[in-house]
Design a protein around this motif. Structure first.
Motif, PDB file in Angstrom:
ATOM      1  N   SER A  62     -47.188 -14.505 -40.239  1.00  0.00           N
ATOM      2  CA  SER A  62     -48.544 -14.179 -40.318  1.00  0.00           C
ATOM      3  C   SER A  62     -49.112 -13.219 -41.014  1.00  0.00           C
ATOM      4  CB  SER A  62     -49.175 -14.027 -38.795  1.00  0.00           C
ATOM      5  OG  SER A  62     -48.406 -12.895 -38.233  1.00  0.00           O
ATOM      6  N   ASP A  63     -48.125 -12.444 -41.626  1.00  0.00           N
ATOM      7  CA  ASP A  63     -48.516 -11.431 -42.654  1.00  0.00           C
ATOM      8  C   ASP A  63     -49.902 -10.430 -42.319  1.00  0.00           C
ATOM      9  OD1 ASP A  63     -48.270 -11.215 -46.464  1.00  0.00           O
ATOM     10  OD2 ASP A  63     -48.332  -9.765 -44.834  1.00  0.00           O
ATOM     11  N   GLN A  64     -49.864  -9.892 -41.334  1.00  0.00           N
ATOM     12  CA  GLN A  64     -50.893  -8.862 -41.312  1.00  0.00           C
ATOM     13  C   GLN A  64     -52.011  -9.412 -40.681  1.00  0.00           C
ATOM     14  OE1 GLN A  64     -51.074  -6.846 -44.788  1.00  0.00           O
ATOM     15  NE2 GLN A  64     -49.390  -5.211 -44.409  1.00  0.00           N
ATOM     16  N   THR A  65     -52.019 -10.707 -40.715  1.00  0.00           N
ATOM     17  CA  THR A  65     -53.211 -11.515 -40.214  1.00  0.00           C
ATOM     18  C   THR A  65     -53.213 -11.318 -38.769  1.00  0.00           C
ATOM     19  OG1 THR A  65     -52.531 -13.567 -40.327  1.00  0.00           O
ATOM     20  CG2 THR A  65     -53.943 -12.774 -42.225  1.00  0.00           C
ATOM     21  N   GLY A  66     -52.342 -11.341 -37.995  1.00  0.00           N
ATOM     22  CA  GLY A  66     -52.113 -11.456 -36.615  1.00  0.00           C
ATOM     23  C   GLY A  66     -50.662 -11.520 -36.075  1.00  0.00           C
ATOM     24  N   ARG A  67     -50.474 -11.630 -34.781  1.00  0.00           N
ATOM     25  CA  ARG A  67     -49.071 -11.734 -34.236  1.00  0.00           C
ATOM     26  C   ARG A  67     -48.584 -13.094 -34.162  1.00  0.00           C
ATOM     27  NH1 ARG A  67     -48.251  -8.867 -28.821  1.00  0.00           N
ATOM     28  NH2 ARG A  67     -46.063  -8.862 -28.312  1.00  0.00           N
ATOM     29  N   ARG A  68     -47.412 -13.205 -34.225  1.00  0.00           N
ATOM     30  CA  ARG A  68     -46.756 -14.515 -33.926  1.00  0.00           C
ATOM     31  C   ARG A  68     -46.894 -14.758 -32.618  1.00  0.00           C
ATOM     32  NH1 ARG A  68     -41.102 -13.996 -32.303  1.00  0.00           N
ATOM     33  NH2 ARG A  68     -40.278 -16.058 -32.201  1.00  0.00           N
TER      34      ARG A  68
ATOM     35  N   ALA B  77     -41.571  -3.047 -40.803  1.00  0.00           N
ATOM     36  CA  ALA B  77     -41.554  -4.334 -41.857  1.00  0.00           C
ATOM     37  C   ALA B  77     -42.080  -5.665 -40.933  1.00  0.00           C
ATOM     38  CB  ALA B  77     -40.537  -4.413 -42.736  1.00  0.00           C
ATOM     39  N   LEU B  78     -41.099  -5.600 -40.042  1.00  0.00           N
ATOM     40  CA  LEU B  78     -41.204  -6.831 -38.997  1.00  0.00           C
ATOM     41  C   LEU B  78     -42.773  -6.906 -38.275  1.00  0.00           C
ATOM     42  CD1 LEU B  78     -37.528  -7.197 -38.106  1.00  0.00           C
ATOM     43  CD2 LEU B  78     -38.877  -8.871 -39.218  1.00  0.00           C
ATOM     44  N   LEU B  79     -42.813  -5.774 -37.632  1.00  0.00           N
ATOM     45  CA  LEU B  79     -44.301  -5.748 -36.938  1.00  0.00           C
ATOM     46  C   LEU B  79     -45.475  -5.766 -37.870  1.00  0.00           C
ATOM     47  CD1 LEU B  79     -43.403  -2.519 -34.589  1.00  0.00           C
ATOM     48  CD2 LEU B  79     -43.566  -4.940 -33.989  1.00  0.00           C
ATOM     49  N   LEU B  80     -45.308  -5.583 -39.168  1.00  0.00           N
ATOM     50  CA  LEU B  80     -46.514  -5.762 -40.164  1.00  0.00           C
ATOM     51  C   LEU B  80     -46.656  -7.183 -40.144  1.00  0.00           C
ATOM     52  CD1 LEU B  80     -45.922  -3.181 -42.759  1.00  0.00           C
ATOM     53  CD2 LEU B  80     -47.857  -3.405 -41.583  1.00  0.00           C
ATOM     54  N   ASP B  81     -45.432  -7.895 -40.285  1.00  0.00           N
ATOM     55  CA  ASP B  81     -45.593  -9.341 -40.335  1.00  0.00           C
ATOM     56  C   ASP B  81     -46.075 -10.050 -38.987  1.00  0.00           C
ATOM     57  OD1 ASP B  81     -44.447  -9.285 -43.110  1.00  0.00           O
ATOM     58  OD2 ASP B  81     -42.486 -10.095 -42.223  1.00  0.00           O
ATOM     59  N   GLY B  82     -46.263  -9.198 -37.870  1.00  0.00           N
ATOM     60  CA  GLY B  82     -46.597 -10.017 -36.701  1.00  0.00           C
ATOM     61  C   GLY B  82     -45.412 -10.331 -35.811  1.00  0.00           C
TER      62      GLY B  82
END
Lengths: 349, 349
Positions: B2-8, B221-226
Motif C-alpha cells: 500500500s506504500d504509505q497510502t494505508g495499512r495492509r 521500511a515495512l511499516l512505511l509500506d503498511g
C-alpha cells in the motif's frame, strides 16, 4: 523505483576526489559543529570525523571570516569540503575562491539573476557542484500550507530550474524533513522524475536514540529501494556517532563490506552464556578491523547453529561447552573459556 | 503493497486482550532474558518491560518446569504471555494448560500428525493463536541452499499448510533474518500473497548500536509500506532498550502519538546555544509524559523558525536571545536562561 533489484541510475559528479552518483559507492558525510573560523577546533573535529570513516565534510559559512578559513583548513586536510551557505552569494564566491570543493546553497534564495549568474560562472570555472538542500523551512508558503513531500519536491524543482536555465547540471539534491514518512515520500517522488544524485538525510532528528532510529528508517528504507548516493545521519551530539551510525546503516544493507558485523541473539530463557558481555568484548577488541567478517555469538543451541552457519565464523554455546563454526562447518568443540580467544584467533588470522 | 497510502488488510486475532492485525494499533512485544523457571526474576523483568510500554511478553519454555511456571507468572501479572516452544509438543500442551495466551511453535517441527492434531485441539479449545516463526535456521535445506527471502516464505507456507489442513487459522507469522534486505523482502513477498497478521523483527541483530539500526531499517521500511501488525526489536542487552526503541520507531512513523518528540538540529557553525544539553535536560524532565507533543529546540535562526513552526511548541535561539513558538506562531521573545523553563511550562500546562 528498483525495489532491491538494483540501484537507481543517477548522473555522477565529484566533490573533490569523491564521486557521487552513478556507480560510485554510497559516500558518508557529516558537518562540523564548531565555529568554522576557529580553525584548530575545526581541524580537530575533521580529524575525528575522518578517523571514524567520514568522506566529505560540510562547514557552515555564516560570515566572511568563515569563508576565508576554508583556505587554511584545506591546507591542513585532504578531505573534500562543502561550504554551506544561506542567502549571501558573496560568501559563496569567497568560499569557492578559498578552495571549497562544493557548495550547499539554494539559488532561489539569492537576490537576483545576476547573483545566480555570477555564482554559476564561478562554479563552472572551478568545476564545483551545488547541492540544493530543501527542508520544511524552504517550501513555498504561498502554494503549500504544510511542508508535505509534494511541497519539498516542488521547492527543489524551483531551485533546480534556476540552475538548469543557465545550463548548469552539476547538481545534487536533498529533500529533508524531520518527519520520516514525509522525507521518504519526497525522495521517492523526486527519484521517479529526475536523475540528479541524492543526498539522503532526516533533518533535526534529535539526540542519539531518536536520531539513530529516524535516520535508520528514512535513509535505510530509501537505500533498500536503490535510492540515495550519499548519506548524512544527523544527531544532536557527537559527530563521530553520526559516522558510526552511517557505516552501520550501509553495512546492514550490504552496501559496505567493512568491519565486524556481529550476529548475536537477544538472549532468552534458553541462554547458557553471557552473550552481551562476550559481544562487547569482541567489538572492543576488533573495532579497528577493516576487513569485513560476519561473526556469530549465539547463546543457545536452538537457533545457534542455524544462524551461526551463515556467518563467516561463529560460536553456539550449549550447557557444557561451545561449538566453533567456520563458513558453515563445525571446526571444533571448545570450552566456554575459549570462546573469545577462539573467535579472535579466527578474526585476526 | 500500500506504500504509505494505508495499512495492509490482515485478519485479526487476540493475544489475551491485545488485538493483533486488522485495524488494531501496532503492538510492542519483547521476550524475557532470564530463566522462565526463576519466577521472581521473570516477574521483575516483566514489570520493567510493562513500565517501559511493552504490551505482550514472550517466555522461552525449554522444559516442563518453565511451562508450569507460566501459571504462577500469570497469577501475578496481567500482560499477555506467549510461550515460545521448539519441537516438543508436550511443552506446548503444558503451556496452554498453565494459561499461556499464545504459542510460538512451528508445527512442521513436531514429530507427527497426531501431535499437531492434539496441539490444534488444545489451541482451539482455549482460543489460543499460534505464531509461526521462521528464520534462517528453519529453511528447507533440501530445496534451498541459502536462507533467501523465498526460502523463508516457503518455510512459513509449509508450516501454515499444516495448520490450515486442520482448519486452524488463528495464525500470526514472522519471517526473521539477521540480514535486513532479506528480512524486508521476505515480509513483502509474504504480504502480497497471504493475509495473516505479521510479527516484524530483525533477528540476532547484535548489541545496542547495531541492533537499533538494523531493527529501525527493517521494521521501519515495512511499516512505511503498511506491512506489520506487532513488532519486536531484538537487542543483545537490556530488554527495556528494546521497548524504548520500538516506541521511537512507531512514534517516528506517526503510528503512536505518545510522549515528547524532540525536533533538534545537529548543530553547526551557526549554533548559538548548547542544543544537546538542553534537549537532554528536557528529555530527562519529560520522560514520563504520556501525551504527544512535538517540541523543537533549534540552535540558530536559519533553519530554526521554519522547522520549529511545524512543532507544537519550540524555540529558535539567536545571538542575543530566543523566540518561543507555539502552533506555528511566535508567542514571545525570551532570554537564553528561560528556554528550558519556558518549554517545560508549555509542555506541562
Amino acid at each position: 523505483m528498483s525495489d532491491q533489484t538494483g540501484r537507481r541510475k543517477t548522473r555522477q559528479l565529484y566533490i573533490g576526489n569523491v564521486p557521487i552518483g552513478g556507480d560510485a559507492p554510497i559516500s558518508i558525510q557529516s558537518m562540523t559543529s564548531c565555529p568554522t573560523k576557529n580553525i584548530p577546533l575545526v581541524l580537530a573535529e575533521i580529524k575525528r570525523l575522518e578517523e571514524a570513516g567520514c568522506e566529505i565534510v560540510r562547514l557552515g559559512i555564516p560570515d566572511e571570516e568563515s569563508a576565508r578559513a576554508i583556505r587554511l583548513i584545506k591546507n591542513e586536510t585532504r578531505i573534500p569540503i562543502v561550504a554551506d551557505i544561506h542567502f549571501d552569494y558573496r560568501l559563496a564566491l569567497e568560499s569557492i575562491e578559498a578552495g571549497a570543493d562544493a557548495l550547499r546553497i539554494n539559488p532561489g534564495n539569492l537576490r537576483n539573476k545576476e547573483q545566480v549568474q555570477a555564482l554559476v560562472k564561478a562554479c563552472r570555472d572551478k568545476n564545483i557542484p551545488i547541492r540544493i538542500g530543501v527542508n520544511s523551512g524552504s517550501i513555498d508558503k504561498t502554494r503549500f500550507s504544510h511542508p508535505t513531500a509534494e511541497a519539498l519536491v516542488d521547492s527543489a524543482l524551483e531551485h533546480i530550474k534556476i540552475l538548469e536555465e543557465l545550463e548548469f547540471f552539476e547538481i545534487k539534491v536533498s529533500l529533508k524533513s524531520s518527519h520520516v514518512p514525509t522525507m521518504v515520500r519526497a525522495y521517492r517522488l523526486f527519484a521517479e522524475i529526475r536523475d540528479y544524485p541524492l543526498h539522503l538525510g532526516v533533518t533535526e532528528a534529535g539526540t542519539y536514540e531518536q536520531a539513530i532510529v529516524k535516520s535508520s528508517i528514512g535513509i535505510g528504507a530509501l537505500l533498500l529501494d536503490g535510492i540515495g548516493d550519499t548519506i548524512r545521519v544527523s544527531i544532536t551530539g557527537d559527530v563521530v556517532k553520526e559516522i558510526e551510525a552511517a557505516r552501520t546503516i550501509l553495512r546492514s544493507l550490504g552496501l559496505r563490506k567493512e568491519g565486524i558485523e556481529i550476529i548475536s541473539c537477544p538472549t532468552c530463557a534458553r541462554k547458557e552464556f553471557d552473550v552481551e558481555a562476550a559481544v562487547n568484548e569482541l567489538l572492543e577488541k576488533t573495532k579497528h578491523v577493516k576487513k569485513y567478517l560476519k561473526v556469530a555469538v549465539m547463546g543457545c543451541v536452538v537457533n545457534g547453529p542455524g544462524e551461526a552457519s551463515e556467518a563467516d565464523v561463529g560460536v553456539a554455546v550449549g550447557k557444557t561447552g561451545a561449538v566453533l563454526f567456520k563458513n558453515g562447518k563445525v571446526i571444533k568443540n571448545i570450552s566456554k573459556d575459549q570462546i573469545i580467544s577462539a573467535l579472535l584467533e579466527e578474526i585476526f588470522q
